[in-house]
Design an enzyme around this catalytic site. Sequence first.
Site, short mmCIF file in Angstrom:
data_model
loop_
_atom_site.label_atom_id
_atom_site.label_comp_id
_atom_site.label_asym_id
_atom_site.label_seq_id
_atom_site.Cartn_x
_atom_site.Cartn_y
_atom_site.Cartn_z
N SER A 107 -6.20 -7.03 -8.75
CA SER A 107 -6.12 -6.04 -7.58
C SER A 107 -7.40 -6.12 -6.77
CB SER A 107 -5.81 -4.52 -7.73
OG SER A 107 -5.82 -3.83 -6.84
N TYR A 131 -5.07 -7.11 -0.22
CA TYR A 131 -4.89 -6.04 0.69
C TYR A 131 -5.80 -6.46 1.97
CZ TYR A 131 -2.92 -2.34 -1.90
OH TYR A 131 -1.81 -1.69 -2.77
N THR A 157 -0.34 -8.50 -0.46
CA THR A 157 0.64 -7.39 -0.26
C THR A 157 1.09 -7.07 0.98
OG1 THR A 157 -0.40 -6.58 -2.36
CG2 THR A 157 0.91 -4.99 -1.00
N LYS A 235 3.85 -10.57 -1.48
CA LYS A 235 4.35 -9.58 -2.44
C LYS A 235 4.87 -8.28 -1.63
CE LYS A 235 2.81 -6.24 -6.17
NZ LYS A 235 2.29 -4.88 -5.64
N HIS A 259 6.82 -1.99 -4.44
CA HIS A 259 5.46 -1.46 -5.02
C HIS A 259 5.46 -0.15 -6.09
CE1 HIS A 259 1.21 -1.33 -3.03
NE2 HIS A 259 1.16 -0.58 -4.03
N ARG A 262 6.28 3.46 -4.94
CA ARG A 262 5.01 4.04 -4.33
C ARG A 262 4.76 3.97 -2.74
NH1 ARG A 262 1.56 5.01 -8.70
NH2 ARG A 262 -0.22 4.68 -7.74
N GLY A 292 10.00 -1.79 -12.83
CA GLY A 292 11.27 -1.16 -13.66
C GLY A 292 11.25 -2.21 -14.81
C1 LIG Z 1 -1.51 2.86 -10.38
C2 LIG Z 1 -0.95 1.73 -9.61
C3 LIG Z 1 -1.69 1.07 -8.85
C4 LIG Z 1 -1.21 0.07 -8.14
N1 LIG Z 1 -1.94 -0.81 -7.18
C5 LIG Z 1 -1.61 -1.80 -6.76
C6 LIG Z 1 -2.73 -2.75 -5.84
O1 LIG Z 1 -3.96 -2.41 -5.86
N2 LIG Z 1 -2.00 -3.57 -5.26
C7 LIG Z 1 -0.85 -3.77 -5.17
O2 LIG Z 1 -0.25 -4.98 -4.36
N3 LIG Z 1 0.04 -3.22 -5.90
C8 LIG Z 1 -0.30 -2.06 -6.43
N4 LIG Z 1 0.70 -1.40 -7.29
C9 LIG Z 1 1.94 -1.99 -7.39
C10 LIG Z 1 2.29 -3.04 -8.35
O3 LIG Z 1 1.67 -4.02 -8.55
C11 LIG Z 1 3.81 -3.11 -8.84
O4 LIG Z 1 4.30 -3.54 -7.58
C12 LIG Z 1 4.54 -2.01 -9.59
O5 LIG Z 1 3.67 -1.16 -10.31
C13 LIG Z 1 5.36 -2.61 -10.34
O6 LIG Z 1 6.37 -1.58 -10.66
P1 LIG Z 1 6.19 -0.97 -12.39
O7 LIG Z 1 5.16 -0.22 -12.20
O8 LIG Z 1 7.67 -0.43 -12.65
O9 LIG Z 1 6.13 -2.16 -13.33
C14 LIG Z 1 0.13 -0.25 -8.03
C15 LIG Z 1 1.14 0.14 -9.02
C16 LIG Z 1 0.55 1.45 -9.80
C17 LIG Z 1 1.42 2.06 -10.57
#
Ligand SMILES: Cc1cc2nc3c(=O)[nH]c(=O)nc-3n(C[C@H](O)[C@H](O)[C@H](O)COP(=O)(O)O)c2cc1C
Length: 364
Positions: A107, A131, A157, A235, A259, A262, A292
């Site tokens: 990341s 990012y 992303t 992404k 994401h 989120r 998931g």
């Molecule tokens: C704590 C956390 C931090 C994340 N930080 C980033 C990030 O810095 N950049 C990004 O593209 N996605 C980020 N994501 C999204 C993840 O890359 C990913 O899309 C997502 O967690 C996948 O789902 P899952 O947690 O169910 O496996 C983050 C997700 C979580 C849970």
Amino acid sequence: EMPLVCLTDFEVQAREQLSKTSWDFINGGADEGITREDNIAAFKKIRLRPRYLRDVSEVDTRTTILGEEISAPIGISPTGFHTIACPDGEMSTARAAQAAGVCYITSTFASCSFEDIVAAAPGGLRWFQLYVQSDQQLNKQLVQRVESLGFKALVVTVDAPVVGNRRHDIRNGLDLKRNLMLTDLRSPALAYSRDSNFLQRNSIPSLQTSAPSPYFSWNDLSWFQSLTRLPIILKGILTKEDAELAVKHNVQGIVVSNHGGRQLDEVPSSIDALTEVVTAVNGKLEVYLDGGVRTGNDVLKALALGAKCVFLGRPILWGLACKGEHGVRDVLNILKNELHTSMALTGCRSIAEINRNLIQFSRL
Ligand SMILES: Cc1cc2nc3c(=O)[nH]c(=O)nc-3n(C[C@H](O)[C@H](O)[C@H](O)COP(=O)(O)O)c2cc1C
């Protein structure tokens, strides 16, 4: 101590290990958390059509992504701030990924320097998640720095022009923009090296205060392509319209992702959005998925519906929180073993044999 035999076991134990603020940050979704839950639930609605009597004495989970061999079609999604889960942070993640023979998407918000991450596991396959920043000079520096460090692709992303509304973080007073990560997120239960200043250790100090750029658009992609020879992967694509634009703009891959629920809530689950994107790109670029994925059957389903590889977000942080590097190794190995079993039980001896016939469409 109970043995940890599946990814959900790690989730339960991680929750006990982390402070409430850290747990909520990792676990949470945006707004009402509809998509976050859908990501899991949608996988569970799909049923499989196994084929038997095919001699599955040898099952090979190896495959490739953008020409690089990996031990299984499973990788690590970019997640920020791994030092909230374990002291060595991303260095532990990198070591575990290298040991497991999988790709680790690092990341932009890594809490260790990119140099330290590479040095921790020099032989590992890594992609860099970008990012896009409003400061073009910073974008240029970042891209050239990670290219020279040996990252093999740029994962841009696209689903975060602004940060999603995460109620738990607001209630907990967590403000990423104001650098409260360190004090608020570090679990007092874990022994962190207090001397290492988070901001100093971070790769780009100024980045902590600079959110992703809301200006970034399709027209800016060619500028990145002129900067680097690295393949570019988008992404967060969820629609055929954007998938077609991705093909038109000559990117090399798409991660179908929301994401982890989120960002925008009430978008489709990743597995439900996959077919639309796979159909639209029609084999012109590689399509991956995250969101998931918790079992070997989930991996099998995503591959059957056209994903070349899946990636894990939260389960990696659970592994880190439970057992550091070894926890991440365990998470990856458990999932690889489950996939191996799922393949044998459905009659797939190689990744190439996984196809749409494995899915029971009449039930969907
Ligand atoms: C704590 C956390 C931090 C994340 N930080 C980033 C990030 O810095 N950049 C990004 O593209 N996605 C980020 N994501 C999204 C993840 O890359 C990913 O899309 C997502 O967690 C996948 O789902 P899952 O947690 O169910 O496996 C983050 C997700 C979580 C849970």
